[in-house]
Design an enzyme around this catalytic site. Structure first.
Site, PDB file in Angstrom:
ATOM      1  N   SER A 149      35.904  42.978  40.194  1.00 25.02           N
ATOM      2  CA  SER A 149      36.858  43.799  39.694  1.00 25.02           C
ATOM      3  C   SER A 149      37.455  43.107  38.271  1.00 25.02           C
ATOM      4  O   SER A 149      37.761  41.154  38.746  1.00 25.02           O
ATOM      5  CB  SER A 149      38.040  44.410  40.217  1.00 25.02           C
ATOM      6  OG  SER A 149      39.215  44.902  39.394  1.00 25.02           O
ATOM      7  N   TYR A 162      44.843  44.764  46.330  1.00 23.57           N
ATOM      8  CA  TYR A 162      43.315  44.899  45.231  1.00 23.57           C
ATOM      9  C   TYR A 162      43.004  43.696  45.408  1.00 23.57           C
ATOM     10  O   TYR A 162      42.041  43.005  45.505  1.00 23.57           O
ATOM     11  CB  TYR A 162      43.700  45.668  44.597  1.00 23.57           C
ATOM     12  CG  TYR A 162      42.097  46.075  43.779  1.00 23.57           C
ATOM     13  CD1 TYR A 162      40.880  46.678  44.684  1.00 23.57           C
ATOM     14  CD2 TYR A 162      41.911  46.013  42.536  1.00 23.57           C
ATOM     15  CE1 TYR A 162      39.806  47.145  44.280  1.00 23.57           C
ATOM     16  CE2 TYR A 162      40.524  46.159  41.515  1.00 23.57           C
ATOM     17  CZ  TYR A 162      39.962  46.893  43.034  1.00 23.57           C
ATOM     18  OH  TYR A 162      38.880  47.476  42.339  1.00 23.57           O
TER      19      TYR A 162
END
Length: 288
Positions: A149, A162
């Site tokens: 990501s 995250y």
């Protein structure tokens, strides 16, 4: 029958993983697909048709189940030519309020799940060695492609947990790109920017009422800026063909990374502004 044209795709029930599986099949690859969502996985299998060698529902955070699945794939279909690991989850929240179990879930699925998939498929690819001769021209090198990501690269608001899970994936791939080179395996780290997947509509933002008008407006702005999963998969495939190590899916990620290194004051200003925007969105959306 062993199949030299087989690739493995995780997270194939929806979004980027589904589109990668479809596009790889359209290119002539046979695919072994998996996802924790069995209904969505079987729908993907129906859409692809005969090119699907295996469609098994799997929780990648379960080390024992991944080991059993990986061994069965190799025993039945042979060594994968390539692995596209896309499966993962996303949860955001303030470090002050996000519960420990959500931190652990993100690490278990995103980081440990990636480790489980790599440990149970990549060693067979290493043992098989580089692809040579006419097959090398036809098939190209073996590949390990993992979707991380942009949150593993950039300091995005509310992404601490995250980002910890995805940053770990990126750091691991940075090592593997060199460790696996002598075995003829190309490593590709994907850092998507804004992608309009179903995850955007259902994402867990801890402590925030997602029906709040400000939150809904922010999501619409994000979706207007985001690329589709199909477009994202095309960008990934193009980056793989060009042997790019770090594959980004939008100019914003490239610009952010460049500014982070070359114009840190600009990067700091932009991320500070983004953080304030998130705080404004959350101002009246906090759950009581």
């Amino acid at each position: 029958m062993k199949n030299s044209h087989m690739v493995v795709v995780t997270g194939a029930a929806s979004g980027i993983g589904k589109q990668l599986a479809i596009q790889l099949a359209e290119e002539g690859w046979q695919v072994a697909i998996t996802d924790i969502n069995e209904d969505g996985l079987q729908e993907t299998a129906r859409e692809i048709g005969d090119a699907v060698l295996d469609a098994t529902a799997l929780d990648v955070s379960d080390a024992e189940k991944v080991a059993e699945w990986g061994q069965r794939i190799v025993d039945k279909h042979g060594v994968p030519h390539s692995v596209y690991h896309v499966g993962g989850i996303s949860m955001w929240g303030s470090v002050a309020s996000m519960p420990l179990e959500k931190w652990e879930k993100l690490i278990d699925v995103n980081l440990m799940g990636t480790i489980h998939v790599i440990r149970n498929l990549v060693p067979s690819m290493m043992d098989a060695g580089p692809i040579t001769g006419s097959a090398a021209k036809e098939l190209g090198p073996r590949r390990l492609v993992c979707v991380a990501s942009s949150a593993g690269v950039l300091g995005l608001p509310w992404h601490a947990a995250y980002s910890a899970s995805k940053g770990g994936v990126l750091s691991m791939l940075e090592v593997l790109r060199f460790d696996l080179a002598s075995f003829g395996i190309k490593v590709h780290a994907v850092a998507p920017g804004a992608v309009d997947t179903g995850l955007v509509r259902t994402i867990d933002i801890h402590g925030i009422d997602q029906n709040n008008p400000r939150v809904q407006k922010a999501k619409k702005l994000f979706q207007g800026h985001a690329v589709s999963p199909a477009k994202c998969a095309q960008i990934i495939r193009r980056g793989v063909r060009k042997n790019k190590y770090l594959i980004t899916t939008g100019g914003d990620v490239k610009l952010g990374r460049w500014a982070q290194v070359n114009l840190p004051f600009l990067y700091r200003g932009a991320l500070t502004g983004l953080n304030r925007a998130f705080q404004w969105v959350a101002k009246d959306a906090a759950l009581k």
